[in-house]
Design a protein around this motif. Structure first.
Motif, PDB file in Angstrom:
ATOM      1  N   GLN A   1     -24.596 -77.884  73.093  1.00  0.00           N
ATOM      2  CA  GLN A   1     -23.656 -78.309  74.134  1.00  0.00           C
ATOM      3  C   GLN A   1     -24.189 -77.984  75.528  1.00  0.00           C
ATOM      4  N   TYR A   2     -24.732 -76.796  75.724  1.00  0.00           N
ATOM      5  CA  TYR A   2     -25.097 -76.332  77.061  1.00  0.00           C
ATOM      6  C   TYR A   2     -26.555 -76.530  77.444  1.00  0.00           C
ATOM      7  N   TYR A   3     -27.427 -76.779  76.472  1.00  0.00           N
ATOM      8  CA  TYR A   3     -28.843 -76.931  76.805  1.00  0.00           C
ATOM      9  C   TYR A   3     -29.094 -78.078  77.781  1.00  0.00           C
ATOM     10  N   PRO A   4     -28.456 -79.218  77.627  1.00  0.00           N
ATOM     11  CA  PRO A   4     -28.679 -80.283  78.621  1.00  0.00           C
ATOM     12  C   PRO A   4     -28.354 -79.834  80.051  1.00  0.00           C
ATOM     13  N   GLU A   5     -27.319 -79.012  80.205  1.00  0.00           N
ATOM     14  CA  GLU A   5     -26.982 -78.503  81.535  1.00  0.00           C
ATOM     15  C   GLU A   5     -28.080 -77.576  82.046  1.00  0.00           C
TER      16      GLU A   5
ATOM     17  N   GLY B   1     -30.541 -78.258  85.292  1.00  0.00           N
ATOM     18  CA  GLY B   1     -30.437 -77.342  86.415  1.00  0.00           C
ATOM     19  C   GLY B   1     -29.023 -77.068  86.880  1.00  0.00           C
ATOM     20  N   SER B   2     -28.020 -77.620  86.200  1.00  0.00           N
ATOM     21  CA  SER B   2     -26.635 -77.352  86.595  1.00  0.00           C
ATOM     22  C   SER B   2     -26.111 -76.058  85.966  1.00  0.00           C
ATOM     23  N   LEU B   3     -26.918 -75.435  85.109  1.00  0.00           N
ATOM     24  CA  LEU B   3     -26.599 -74.143  84.513  1.00  0.00           C
ATOM     25  C   LEU B   3     -27.877 -73.314  84.565  1.00  0.00           C
ATOM     26  N   ASP B   4     -27.793 -72.094  85.109  1.00  0.00           N
ATOM     27  CA  ASP B   4     -28.994 -71.261  85.179  1.00  0.00           C
ATOM     28  C   ASP B   4     -29.130 -70.421  83.905  1.00  0.00           C
ATOM     29  N   ALA B   5     -30.250 -69.691  83.792  1.00  0.00           N
ATOM     30  CA  ALA B   5     -30.531 -68.908  82.585  1.00  0.00           C
ATOM     31  C   ALA B   5     -29.449 -67.864  82.328  1.00  0.00           C
ATOM     32  N   ALA B   6     -28.971 -67.212  83.377  1.00  0.00           N
ATOM     33  CA  ALA B   6     -27.926 -66.201  83.204  1.00  0.00           C
ATOM     34  C   ALA B   6     -26.641 -66.840  82.693  1.00  0.00           C
ATOM     35  N   GLY B   7     -26.304 -67.992  83.234  1.00  0.00           N
ATOM     36  CA  GLY B   7     -25.106 -68.707  82.773  1.00  0.00           C
ATOM     37  C   GLY B   7     -25.247 -69.154  81.332  1.00  0.00           C
ATOM     38  N   MET B   8     -26.441 -69.605  80.951  1.00  0.00           N
ATOM     39  CA  MET B   8     -26.692 -70.013  79.571  1.00  0.00           C
ATOM     40  C   MET B   8     -26.538 -68.818  78.641  1.00  0.00           C
ATOM     41  N   ALA B   9     -27.108 -67.677  79.030  1.00  0.00           N
ATOM     42  CA  ALA B   9     -26.992 -66.470  78.208  1.00  0.00           C
ATOM     43  C   ALA B   9     -25.530 -66.078  78.045  1.00  0.00           C
TER      44      ALA B   9
END
Length: 175
Positions: free
Chosen positions: A148-152, A156-164
């Protein structure tokens, strides 16, 4: 992009997707006309993740879970032989297994008939950043969240910290 393998693989093999985040086990499918569009293998290249990165999963049988010292030693002896040079070369030639050792010799004949495989082996051996994972232990909720979140993340609409953080939230739901 995402974690739904069947959909991603089908779209890629039918030329409906430009790339797939996957591993070497899929190479044989690229020239299998029961699975892929004819000639697909001729149009495929191999790329590493950013920073010349690679996600590695453990090969089957590489973890010893034995109760006694005798069975641990027997398992260790078996694995030493299984992962020695000659058996790795044999598996590579017969079933396309990626060798784990940089000491493996790839014959000129094999190189000529398997250029994508060879590109993959070369890249794996030159990887600067590797992440090793027991991929089968991921919670289903984390796999779903990753898809769900990898495309974001990629956009670039989600940074690494947000993904974590998103993945941590998904893991917490599974516990």
């Amino acid at each position: 992009m995402g974690a739904a393998y069947a959909n991603a693989a089908n779209n890629f093999l039918q030329e409906q997707a430009a790339m797939i985040f996957n591993g070497s086990w899929m190479i044989a499918d690229f020239s299998n006309e029961e699975k892929a569009v004819a000639g697909l293998a001729d149009h495929i290249g191999f790329a590493m993740y950013p920073e010349n990165g690679l996600i590695k999963t453990y090969a089957e049988g590489s973890v010893i879970c034995a109760k006694t010292p005798e069975t641990q030693e027997a398992a260790f002896t078996f694995l030493k032989e299984y992962w020695s040079t000659e058996p790795q070369e044999d598996r590579m030639e017969k079933d396309g297994s990626i060798p784990v050792s940089s000491e493996i010799t790839i014959s000129d004949e094999f190189k000529a008939s398997n250029p994508l495989f060879v590109a993959n082996v070369d890249a794996v051996q030159k990887a600067e950043t590797t992440v090793q994972t027991f991929d089968v232990l991921a919670y289903a909720s984390v796999v779903d969240a990753f898809g769900q979140y990898y495309p974001e993340l990629a956009a670039g609409s989600l940074d690494a910290a947000g993904m974590a953080e998103k993945l941590d939230e998904a893991a917490a739901k599974a516990e």
